[in-house]
Design an enzyme around this catalytic site. Structure first.
Site, PDB file in Angstrom:
ATOM      1  N   HIS A 259      -8.751   2.357  -4.778  1.00 55.34           N
ATOM      2  CA  HIS A 259      -8.655   1.611  -6.036  1.00 55.34           C
ATOM      3  C   HIS A 259      -9.846   0.681  -6.245  1.00 55.34           C
ATOM      4  O   HIS A 259     -10.074   0.217  -7.368  1.00 55.34           O
ATOM      5  CB  HIS A 259      -7.330   0.837  -6.096  1.00 55.34           C
ATOM      6  CG  HIS A 259      -7.262  -0.368  -5.216  1.00 55.34           C
ATOM      7  ND1 HIS A 259      -6.688  -0.345  -3.964  1.00 55.34           N
ATOM      8  CD2 HIS A 259      -7.703  -1.641  -5.390  1.00 55.34           C
ATOM      9  CE1 HIS A 259      -6.757  -1.548  -3.424  1.00 55.34           C
ATOM     10  NE2 HIS A 259      -7.374  -2.350  -4.269  1.00 55.34           N
TER      11      HIS A 259
ATOM     12  N   THR B  55       2.572  10.031   6.190  1.00 60.85           N
ATOM     13  CA  THR B  55       2.952   8.632   6.023  1.00 60.85           C
ATOM     14  C   THR B  55       3.003   8.241   4.559  1.00 60.85           C
ATOM     15  O   THR B  55       2.306   8.794   3.721  1.00 60.85           O
ATOM     16  CB  THR B  55       1.971   7.714   6.763  1.00 60.85           C
ATOM     17  OG1 THR B  55       2.498   6.388   6.766  1.00 60.85           O
ATOM     18  CG2 THR B  55       0.610   7.683   6.090  1.00 60.85           C
TER      19      THR B  55
ATOM     20  N   SER C 258      -9.345  -6.179  -0.399  1.00 62.45           N
ATOM     21  CA  SER C 258      -8.961  -4.777  -0.277  1.00 62.45           C
ATOM     22  C   SER C 258     -10.106  -3.950   0.292  1.00 62.45           C
ATOM     23  O   SER C 258     -11.246  -4.047  -0.168  1.00 62.45           O
ATOM     24  CB  SER C 258      -8.565  -4.215  -1.640  1.00 62.45           C
ATOM     25  OG  SER C 258      -7.419  -4.860  -2.138  1.00 62.45           O
TER      26      SER C 258
ATOM     27  N   ASP D  38      -4.603   5.602  -0.279  1.00 63.67           N
ATOM     28  CA  ASP D  38      -5.499   4.730  -1.041  1.00 63.67           C
ATOM     29  C   ASP D  38      -6.787   4.446  -0.264  1.00 63.67           C
ATOM     30  O   ASP D  38      -7.297   3.328  -0.256  1.00 63.67           O
ATOM     31  CB  ASP D  38      -4.793   3.410  -1.395  1.00 63.67           C
ATOM     32  CG  ASP D  38      -5.585   2.591  -2.412  1.00 63.67           C
ATOM     33  OD1 ASP D  38      -6.332   3.184  -3.209  1.00 63.67           O
ATOM     34  OD2 ASP D  38      -5.479   1.349  -2.384  1.00 63.67           O
TER      35      ASP D  38
ATOM     36  N   GLY E 256       8.425  21.535   1.815  1.00 63.03           N
ATOM     37  CA  GLY E 256       9.265  21.573   0.625  1.00 63.03           C
ATOM     38  C   GLY E 256      10.734  21.332   0.885  1.00 63.03           C
ATOM     39  O   GLY E 256      11.582  22.077   0.382  1.00 63.03           O
TER      40      GLY E 256
END
Length: 334
Positions: free
Chosen positions: A88, A174, A191, A118, A250
Site C-alpha cells: 500500500h 496466512t 509501514s 501487503d 477449494g
C-alpha cells in the site's frame, strides 16, 4: 582484614597508592543502563524512507494533473538492492524514491507485490548498501522485546519499543489476523519498516495498526507485522516469478476433533480441485503425501506452497474407512 586480602589477591592495587578504604569504593561499580542502542545501530542504516508519487489526472477538462505523494518505510534485505516494503506504500505509484539514512536518494523499480500479505519488493541500483541483520532460525515468542524502526509522519527515523503480543504464521496460506501482533506503535510512515529484536535482527516487516468498522471503540496497542520467515519467503517468490503463486484446494476446513489429527472438510467449492478429486464434506484429512498433519493451518500451508499442476495424495478418513485420494492442485483464482 578484607582490604588486606584484596591487596594480596589483586596485585594491581599495590602500585597505585590506594588506601584500604578506597578499595571498597573501587569495587562498587554502577550497573550499566539497559539500552537498545547497539541493536538500532546495527539495523537502523538498512531502514530507508520511501516516497511514492502518483500523478492523478482529473477527468474535468482544463484541470491540471495532481501529484499525490505517499510516505512509508522499507528494509534493505540484500546487497544487490532488494528492498521489502508494504504494497500500500507504493500502490499505483508512477515514481518511487528511496532515501537512505546517510541521505542518498535512489530511484526504485517495483519488482512485484503480494496483496494477501501487503508486501512489495523494490530494487535500487547502488553498491555498498547496508543490509539488515537476519537469522534464518529466528522464531519470535510472546513476550519478546521488539523495536519498530521507520519514518512516521516524515519526522525522520524513529524507534518505538514494545513486546510481541501474539506470534504470527510463516505459511503462504496466512491471513492478516495471523500476522505477528505487538504493541510497538506503528503510525503513518512506519509501514514497511523493520521490526527488530534486541540483537538488531529482523523479526518482521511493520504493517499497520488494527482497525475496526466501529469507530466508537478506542483500540490501543494492537499493531501487526509480517513475520520475517514469511516475508523472506514472499520476497524470494516475487524475485523469481514477479508474483506469489499459491496452490488452491477449494474447501472450507476446521481443525479435527476426532482421534485423528488434521482437518475436517466443510463446504467444497464447485469446480475446485477438491471437488474434481472426489473430496467430500465431512472427510478428515490427516496426511498429505508423507506429511502427517497436526491442524488445518498446516494442511492449508502444504497446499498453498505446492506448485499448481502438481498432484498431492490426501490420506482421508471417511465413514471409518482410510482412503488415499490424489488431488491435482490448481492456482488460487484471482
Amino acid at each position: 582484614m578484607l582490604a588486606v586480602v584484596l591487596l594480596l589477591l589483586v596485585p594491581d592495587f599495590r602500585g597505585k597508592n590506594i588506601s584500604p578504604w578506597q578499595i571498597f569504593n573501587l569495587t562498587e561499580q554502577k550497573p550499566q543502563p539497559l539500552s537498545y542502542a547497539k541493536a538500532v545501530r546495527l539495523a537502523g542504516p538498512a531502514v530507508v524512507n520511501i516516497y511514492s508519487e502518483d500523478i492523478q489526472v482529473d477527468p474535468i477538462y482544463g484541470r491540471q494533473p495532481r501529484k499525490v505523494t505517499r510516505l512509508g518505510s522499507g528494509v534493505i534485505m540484500h546487497n544487490q538492492g532488494y528492498i521489502l516494503t508494504n504494497f500500500h506504500v507504493v500502490q499505483s505509484a508512477d515514481l518511487i524514491v528511496v532515501v537512505l539514512q546517510r541521505g542518498q536518494e535512489l530511484h526504485a523499480e517495483l519488482i512485484g507485490y503480494d496483496t494477501l500479505t501487503d508486501l512489495a519488493v523494490l530494487k535500487v541500483q547502488a553498491s555498498n548498501l547496508p543490509v539488515i541483520p537476519q537469522s534464518s532460525t529466528l522464531t519470535a515468542q510472546v513476550g519478546d522485546v521488539v523495536l519498530a524502526i521507520g519514518n512516521p509522519l516524515n519526522l525522520g527515523q524513529t524507534v518505538t519499543q514494545g513486546i510481541v503480543s501474539a506470534t504470527g504464521q510463516s505459511g503462504l496460506s496466512t491471513s492478516y489476523l495471523q500476522f505477528l501482533q505487538m504493541d510497538a506503535a506503528i503510525n503513518e510512515g512506519n509501514s514497511g519498516g523493520a521490526l527488530i529484536n534486541s540483537n538488531g535482527e529482523l523479526v518482521g516487516i511493520n504493517s499497520r495498526k488494527f482497525t475496526q468498522a466501529n469507530s466508537n471503540l478506542n483500540i490501543q496497542g494492537i499493531f501487526f507485522a509480517v513475520p520475517y520467515q514469511l516475508a523472506h519467503k514472499i520476497m524470494l517468490k516475487i524475485i523469481e516469478h514477479g508474483r506469489v503463486i499459491r496452490g488452491w484446494l477449494g474447501v472450507e476446513a476446521n481443525d479435527s476433533v476426532a482421534s485423528l489429527k488434521g482437518f475436517v472438510i466443510g463446504a467444497v467449492t464447485p469446480n475446485s480441485p477438491a471437488m474434481k478429486a472426489g473430496l467430500k464434506s465431512g472427510d478428515v484429512v490427516y496426511q498429505i503425501d508423507d506429511i502427517p498433519l497436526q491442524n488445518v493451518k498446516q494442511g492449508l500451508d502444504v497446499v498453498a506452497e505446492a506448485t499448481p499442476g502438481s498432484v498431492l495424495n490426501f490420506r482421508v478418513s471417511r465413514d471409518n474407512q482410510q482412503l488415499v485420494i490424489p488431488v491435482t492442485i490448481a492456482e488460487v483464482p484471482n
